[in-house]
Design an enzyme around this catalytic site. Structure first.
Site, PDB file in Angstrom:
ATOM      1  N   ASP A  13       0.852  -1.229   0.074  1.00 49.95           N
ATOM      2  CA  ASP A  13       0.091   0.044   0.014  1.00 49.95           C
ATOM      3  C   ASP A  13       0.815   1.127   0.076  1.00 49.95           C
ATOM      4  OD1 ASP A  13      -2.203  -1.665   0.159  1.00 49.95           O
ATOM      5  OD2 ASP A  13      -2.096  -1.639   2.221  1.00 49.95           O
ATOM      6  N   LYS A  16       2.017   1.992  -5.216  1.00 48.91           N
ATOM      7  CA  LYS A  16       2.718   1.327  -6.397  1.00 48.91           C
ATOM      8  C   LYS A  16       1.805   1.713  -7.646  1.00 48.91           C
ATOM      9  CE  LYS A  16       2.921  -2.542  -4.457  1.00 48.91           C
ATOM     10  NZ  LYS A  16       2.660  -2.302  -2.885  1.00 48.91           N
ATOM     11  N   GLY A  40      -4.193  -4.448  -4.155  1.00 55.93           N
ATOM     12  CA  GLY A  40      -5.283  -3.411  -4.323  1.00 55.93           C
ATOM     13  C   GLY A  40      -4.519  -2.201  -4.905  1.00 55.93           C
ATOM     14  N   HIS A  41      -4.569  -1.782  -6.232  1.00 57.29           N
ATOM     15  CA  HIS A  41      -3.852  -0.704  -6.885  1.00 57.29           C
ATOM     16  C   HIS A  41      -4.630   0.300  -7.205  1.00 57.29           C
ATOM     17  CE1 HIS A  41       0.088  -3.471  -7.492  1.00 57.29           C
ATOM     18  NE2 HIS A  41      -0.403  -3.358  -6.314  1.00 57.29           N
ATOM     19  N   GLN A 223       2.258  -6.318  -3.421  1.00 55.41           N
ATOM     20  CA  GLN A 223       2.586  -6.761  -1.846  1.00 55.41           C
ATOM     21  C   GLN A 223       4.057  -5.762  -1.854  1.00 55.41           C
ATOM     22  OE1 GLN A 223       1.579  -9.721  -3.418  1.00 55.41           O
ATOM     23  NE2 GLN A 223      -0.324  -8.676  -2.953  1.00 55.41           N
TER      24      GLN A 223
END
Ligand code: IMO
Ligand code: MG
Length: 409
Positions: A13, A16, A40-41, A223
């Site tokens: 988080d 990225k 989750g991007h 990650q």
């Protein structure tokens, strides 16, 4: 430099997605090489916010997206995500997305086992995303995974499922969770086949062609180094290698094709899920960081734990991950804080100070942060485009991070 790999330098988080999106405009191909829909991007493009978990971020910029074999792929999650972005006006087709044919699939047995095991761990739970990531990687290494290319051989699926279910139903039974029927899984697989197979190919050939054509490739890590299954805060980690070297095996290219490695770090630290976090703040300061930084998980909606910037840990991530430069995000969340702290090492057992997070979980949990105090700044850093736009103490903060982490920001 032609190719770039982007990886997380903390516990995920770090932003990225934002950096990958920015770099994607200069690349022709964007490749995911590990992880799955635990990522989750978030990308904000014009008036649209895209929340991507499996799709390579470059798709939003019209670039070719590749899902490499190092990813664990939940077919239903992928199809749902494709439908979701289609509703936002982004069409994903086999012309814009290619998936390695040797990518292992996540089936409903995997999240079921993930959750049953987390429930059985009770207070010792890892705090996984519950997406079945760990069990799917276990099956890959145990050589019983069903891979994308297996969908093209329907006659063999029944026997493959027998082997898979022998393992999974035994475990689920032991954990007191409902078992799975083969026919249900078989009809799911047969239903996915016509939608998924058009995306499948030997992506290594395409990447080799790209290399010969000098096309720029961006490797999008998910990650972060401290969640790496080998190098992270084991067992509170994800089940894949998140270091830059993982891009080679996870996409089918040589290590020299990875190019420049960019690590992403937040100007403070967050972590979601359990596990050691030496600089965690349990007070108003920590809550303030979480509120101002809107620190809620993209995937699970959980409130993220917050704390001071841990330069000792990021330095370790720089070394382990092969990070050549850092992008520091969310500096503006620190705006207006009179005093800041940066962790430069850990005191072990009240005595010796080390510049490395110890290996064993007990020692990690007991590592006490050693801080350097830094002056904060009152002005705003929002929208700054150069160092000259930043308050002097903010520049000092960034420069100190560069020094401590031995990587340019
Ligand atoms: P992005 O790519 C932050 C964490 C989970 C849990 C541990 C294991 O958005 O940075 P898993 O479901 O992978 O078996 O969970 O890893 N985790 C993440 N934390 N960002 C992520 O991805 C994460 N993906 C997994 O919270 O602690
Ligand atoms: Mg995330």
């Amino acid at each position: 430099m032609a190719n770039v790999a982007v990886i997380g330098a903390q516990w995920g988080d770090e932003g990225k997605g934002k950096v990958v999106d920015w770099l994607a405009s200069r690349a022709e191909i964007v490749v995911r090489f590990q992880g799955g829909h635990n990522a989750g991007h978030t990308l904000v493009v014009g008036d649209q916010t895209y929340k991507l978990s499996l799709l390579p971020s470059g798709l939003v910029r019209g670039k070719l997206g590749i899902i490499g074999n190092g990813v664990v792929l939940d077919p239903q999650a992928l199809l749902d995500e494709i439908d979701r972005v289609a509703a936002q006006g982004l069409k994903v087709t086999p012309d814009t997305l290619r998936i390695a044919e040797n990518t292992p699939l996540i089936l409903p047995v995997h999240p079921a086992l993930d959750r049953a095991r987390e429930a059985a761990r009770g207070a010792g739970a890892i705090g996984t995303t519950g997406r079945g990531i760990g069990p799917a990687y276990e099956d890959k290494v145990a050589r019983r995974a069903i891979r994308l290319c297996d969908l093209a051989e329907p006659d063999t699926l029944s026997a493959k499922l027998d082997e898979l279910l022998l393992h999974h139903n035994t475990l689920l039974r032991g954990l007191g969770a409902p078992e799975f029927a083969k026919d249900e899984l078989l009809s799911l697989l047969n239903g996915w086949a016509p939608r998924l197979l058009p995306f499948a190919e030997a992506v290594w050939e395409r990447l080799d062609e790209a290399r010969r054509a000098n096309a720029r490739v961006l490797f999008e890590g998910a990650q972060a180094v401290m969640l790496d299954v080998d190098h992270g805060t084991y067992p509170f980690v994800t089940s894949s290698n998140t270091v830059a070297g993982s891009a080679a095996a996870g996409a089918g290219i040589g290590p020299d094709a990875i190019g420049t490695v960019l690590g992403i770090a937040k100007a403070y630290t967050t972590r979601v899920g359990s596990g050691p976090f030496p600089t965690e703040l349990h007070d108003e300061v920590g809550r303030g960081l979480g509120d101002r930084g809107r620190e809620f998980g993209t995937v699970t909606g959980r409130r993220r734990r917050c704390g001071w910037f841990d330069a000792c840990m990021v330095r370790q991530a720089v070394k382990l991950g092969g990070i050549q430069g850092l992008a520091l995000t969310k500096l503006d969340v620190l705006d207006g804080m009179p005093q800041l702290r940066v962790c430069t090492g850990y005191r072990i057992g009240g005595g010796e100070v080390v510049r490395r997070l110890p290996g064993a979980p007990g020692a990690q949990a007991a590592a006490e942060p050693v801080y350097e105090e830094m002056e904060g700044w009152s002005g705003s850093t929002r929208g700054a485009r150069s160092y000259a736009d930043l308050p002097a103490t903010a520049v000092k903060y960034v420069r100190r991070i560069e020094e401590l982490d031995e990587a340019p920001v």
